[in-house]
Write an enzyme that holds these catalytic residues in place. Sequence first.
Site, mmCIF file in Angstrom:
data_model
loop_
_atom_site.group_PDB
_atom_site.id
_atom_site.type_symbol
_atom_site.label_atom_id
_atom_site.label_comp_id
_atom_site.label_asym_id
_atom_site.label_seq_id
_atom_site.Cartn_x
_atom_site.Cartn_y
_atom_site.Cartn_z
ATOM 1 N N GLU A 152 30.937 64.674 24.824
ATOM 2 C CA GLU A 152 31.537 65.875 24.248
ATOM 3 C C GLU A 152 30.461 66.964 24.231
ATOM 4 O O GLU A 152 29.354 66.738 23.722
ATOM 5 C CB GLU A 152 32.037 65.555 22.831
ATOM 6 C CG GLU A 152 32.883 66.631 22.203
ATOM 7 C CD GLU A 152 34.365 66.583 22.621
ATOM 8 O OE1 GLU A 152 34.748 65.766 23.486
ATOM 9 O OE2 GLU A 152 35.123 67.401 22.071
ATOM 10 N N PHE A 163 29.338 59.493 24.975
ATOM 11 C CA PHE A 163 30.015 58.415 24.247
ATOM 12 C C PHE A 163 30.541 57.295 25.138
ATOM 13 O O PHE A 163 31.083 56.311 24.633
ATOM 14 C CB PHE A 163 31.109 58.951 23.310
ATOM 15 C CG PHE A 163 32.155 59.817 23.983
ATOM 16 C CD1 PHE A 163 33.107 59.264 24.791
ATOM 17 C CD2 PHE A 163 32.181 61.183 23.747
ATOM 18 C CE1 PHE A 163 34.084 60.046 25.381
ATOM 19 C CE2 PHE A 163 33.158 61.983 24.335
ATOM 20 C CZ PHE A 163 34.102 61.416 25.156
ATOM 21 N N GLU A 188 31.452 56.427 15.299
ATOM 22 C CA GLU A 188 30.748 57.564 15.894
ATOM 23 C C GLU A 188 31.218 58.861 15.280
ATOM 24 O O GLU A 188 32.337 58.961 14.792
ATOM 25 C CB GLU A 188 31.014 57.605 17.403
ATOM 26 C CG GLU A 188 30.478 56.398 18.109
ATOM 27 C CD GLU A 188 30.670 56.468 19.615
ATOM 28 O OE1 GLU A 188 30.882 57.565 20.162
ATOM 29 O OE2 GLU A 188 30.611 55.399 20.234
ATOM 30 N N ARG A 211 35.463 67.905 26.271
ATOM 31 C CA ARG A 211 35.069 66.662 26.915
ATOM 32 C C ARG A 211 34.598 66.923 28.336
ATOM 33 O O ARG A 211 35.213 67.708 29.053
ATOM 34 C CB ARG A 211 36.308 65.762 26.919
ATOM 35 C CG ARG A 211 36.091 64.354 27.377
ATOM 36 C CD ARG A 211 37.337 63.557 27.010
ATOM 37 N NE ARG A 211 37.231 62.173 27.405
ATOM 38 C CZ ARG A 211 38.026 61.221 26.944
ATOM 39 N NH1 ARG A 211 38.983 61.503 26.070
ATOM 40 N NH2 ARG A 211 37.891 59.968 27.343
ATOM 41 N N ARG A 221 46.239 55.208 25.959
ATOM 42 C CA ARG A 221 45.965 55.376 24.533
ATOM 43 C C ARG A 221 45.990 54.001 23.891
ATOM 44 O O ARG A 221 47.028 53.357 23.847
ATOM 45 C CB ARG A 221 47.031 56.297 23.912
ATOM 46 C CG ARG A 221 46.677 56.802 22.532
ATOM 47 C CD ARG A 221 47.672 57.829 22.033
ATOM 48 N NE ARG A 221 47.690 59.036 22.844
ATOM 49 C CZ ARG A 221 46.778 59.995 22.791
ATOM 50 N NH1 ARG A 221 45.767 59.893 21.969
ATOM 51 N NH2 ARG A 221 46.889 61.052 23.562
ATOM 52 N N ARG A 252 38.547 67.662 30.746
ATOM 53 C CA ARG A 252 39.499 66.649 30.313
ATOM 54 C C ARG A 252 40.725 66.626 31.213
ATOM 55 O O ARG A 252 41.342 65.593 31.431
ATOM 56 C CB ARG A 252 39.917 66.958 28.871
ATOM 57 C CG ARG A 252 40.703 65.866 28.211
ATOM 58 C CD ARG A 252 41.196 66.341 26.868
ATOM 59 N NE ARG A 252 41.887 65.292 26.168
ATOM 60 C CZ ARG A 252 43.070 64.825 26.497
ATOM 61 N NH1 ARG A 252 43.705 65.302 27.557
ATOM 62 N NH2 ARG A 252 43.635 63.869 25.792
ATOM 63 N N LYS A 288 32.795 62.402 15.396
ATOM 64 C CA LYS A 288 33.785 63.001 16.295
ATOM 65 C C LYS A 288 33.433 64.472 16.437
ATOM 66 O O LYS A 288 33.604 65.263 15.516
ATOM 67 C CB LYS A 288 35.190 62.839 15.725
ATOM 68 C CG LYS A 288 36.245 63.323 16.666
ATOM 69 C CD LYS A 288 37.628 62.919 16.180
ATOM 70 C CE LYS A 288 38.709 63.296 17.167
ATOM 71 N NZ LYS A 288 38.627 64.645 17.652
HETATM 72 P P1 ATP Z 1 43.577 63.065 22.659
HETATM 73 O O1 ATP Z 1 42.318 63.244 23.436
HETATM 74 O O2 ATP Z 1 43.594 61.786 21.859
HETATM 75 O O3 ATP Z 1 44.819 63.311 23.435
HETATM 76 P P2 ATP Z 1 42.929 65.554 21.413
HETATM 77 O O4 ATP Z 1 42.491 66.104 22.711
HETATM 78 O O5 ATP Z 1 43.763 66.395 20.516
HETATM 79 O O6 ATP Z 1 43.657 64.159 21.553
HETATM 80 P P3 ATP Z 1 41.508 64.408 19.410
HETATM 81 O O7 ATP Z 1 42.707 63.698 18.991
HETATM 82 O O8 ATP Z 1 40.993 65.395 18.449
HETATM 83 O O9 ATP Z 1 41.640 65.159 20.738
HETATM 84 O O10 ATP Z 1 40.396 63.323 19.776
HETATM 85 C C1 ATP Z 1 40.060 62.831 21.031
HETATM 86 C C2 ATP Z 1 38.915 63.626 21.642
HETATM 87 O O11 ATP Z 1 37.774 63.627 20.799
HETATM 88 C C3 ATP Z 1 38.370 63.050 22.924
HETATM 89 O O12 ATP Z 1 39.168 63.402 24.023
HETATM 90 C C4 ATP Z 1 36.977 63.655 23.002
HETATM 91 O O13 ATP Z 1 37.044 64.890 23.686
HETATM 92 C C5 ATP Z 1 36.626 63.953 21.563
HETATM 93 N N1 ATP Z 1 35.478 63.203 21.018
HETATM 94 C C6 ATP Z 1 34.568 63.733 20.194
HETATM 95 N N2 ATP Z 1 33.651 62.836 19.822
HETATM 96 C C7 ATP Z 1 33.971 61.669 20.431
HETATM 97 C C8 ATP Z 1 33.391 60.360 20.443
HETATM 98 N N3 ATP Z 1 32.313 60.064 19.745
HETATM 99 N N4 ATP Z 1 34.016 59.427 21.190
HETATM 100 C C9 ATP Z 1 35.112 59.710 21.905
HETATM 101 N N5 ATP Z 1 35.699 60.926 21.932
HETATM 102 C C10 ATP Z 1 35.130 61.902 21.206
#
Ligand code: ATP
Length: 576
Positions: A300, A340, A249, A256, A414, A271, A251
């Site tokens: 997202e 998602f 998918e 979120r 995780r 989130r 990103k």
């Molecule tokens: P984490 O959520 O893993 O603690 P983070 O907040 O820094 O880390 P990233 O590591 O950049 O975020 O990636 C996770 C986040 O990406 C998810 O919490 C979600 O908000 C976002 N995201 C974007 N696109 C998608 C997708 N297709 N599927 C799942 N998450 C997605």
Amino acid sequence: MLLFSNVAFFFKEIEKRSGRLEMTDQLANLFKQTDVNEIDKLVYIIQGILAPPYEGIDLGMGERFALAAIAASSGYPSNEVEKNYKKSGDLGDTAEELLGKKKQTALSTTEMEISYLFDALMKIAKSSGPGSQDQKIKILTELLNNSSGLESRYVIRYVTGSLRLGVGDPTILDALSVAHVGDKSLREPLERAYNTCSDLGYVAKVFYTNPKKIESFVVTPFKPLMPALAERENAPEAIIERLGKCGIEMKYDGFRLQCHRKGDRVELYSRKLEKMTNMFPDVVEAIRELKVAEIIFEGEALAFDSKKGRYFPFQQTMHRRRKHGIEDASKEFPLNVFVFDVLYIDGRDMTEQPYEKRRDIIEKTFKNKILQPSQMTLVSKTNELEKIFQNSISQGLEGIMAKDLTAPYTAGKRKFAWIKLKKSYGKSVDTIDAVVVGYYLGQGARAEFEFGGLLVAVYNPDRGKFETVARIGSGFSEDEMRNLQEILNDIKTKKPPVKLDFSVEKPDFWVTPKYVVEVAFDDITQSSMHTCGAKDGKGYALRFPRLVKLREDKGVEEITTTEEVVRMYELQHSRK
Ligand code: ATP
């Protein structure tokens, strides 16, 4: 019936000891004395809250009010209370000392039950409007009149938000199990239930009412799930090797949203699981148009720039997270939500179903302009994955998310069910989210701003400790420096945070761990300056750390963990 004096005694005991095992046993003993009508209240009090965060119930009591109540209850004039506070550096200690030698004996002193204390605190939190400030001070004064010196120490720390006990949620979960069956065997179902509703008081109450119900705990609308989290890899090959055929998918780099609907009621959660419903009337409306009676899904949210025909960068999208001018902002930054995951639909808990099935529902359900399925392609070869990745980057997105088609939704965990491959892959730059635990004063040109950088830490859930990982001295704009200086100045503490493990690196000021920052770095090295994952005095540290941004959407519990830093260190070596 549980008396608050027992709880205060427990607090005092655990301040002296910090071993997890001992803490668990002591807490289990306390839980054994607690009945079904009190257990939720006790759990919230230990967590330092009154209700789960999404209820938005905040004590909101500044030190000024607490000072006024201490003066009223102790009979000391305000300036003396203030003088004592300046000396002690802890308003709870001041309350204990001054109330302990009360000049004015209270008219009546009754032993406070935990429910009485909780209900009074709730009244403080809920009183609003004209006259509410006096009302809050009055209730707090009454509480202090009924408190011993020791009890007042904790009442004051609680209302001013400085009850830093260091009893984490894992300890509470263990203790609930130990109190009930004598060992930790029920920890896992309890934890799953907690991840499914994010309300530990509620879980404890259900458990006390009927322990069997914990094993079959299901998702409920308006009780948000803790978000599932992604692991990371640093190459397409590693992803295919791990997952085989998988869903790739886009990103999206927005924020979120977890969306809940039952009938006409719709709520949106961030989130961090704060309620955001009022900020996004356009999204709420779109959810009402769905042809379902009940649903919980995640997506997202991104603002679309119709002039340029592409999505706004993250900072612009964040203009939508505001409390005022919502109408104008929704026109200027119209949102799309890329769905998602779907966790519940029309009475069916979907979290145990494989992603493939959940994805079918997503594709059937979301077809409106605002809500659309995240873009997904099935791949089983590295070069296909690489192509989608490059495509996402050229569209200005953040990278890709690989999804294990067979995996359930693992709330709050995780797992390799989701694997992220970010823009940084192939380059030697990555980022982590860390909490600020202290700051430094400036030198030379920066002395003007009196700001010289941050000491930041990651979290080690196994030890229940924050561990330092970097001293950040660059990446700040002048505005950011001013802003950080201002917000950190408000939460300065004399002593280092109780839950922090630090080594040589000591800042000019310690602060309460509250603000999360995203930090970019070139590499992870081993260093004796920091305590992250430390063995034999050597921990892990970020090389060339610089500030990317303040992450107001992330809570302290959600920062990068020690384990993740160690994993990044290992990935970095496999890259080399
Ligand atoms: P984490 O959520 O893993 O603690 P983070 O907040 O820094 O880390 P990233 O590591 O950049 O975020 O990636 C996770 C986040 O990406 C998810 O919490 C979600 O908000 C976002 N995201 C974007 N696109 C998608 C997708 N297709 N599927 C799942 N998450 C997605």
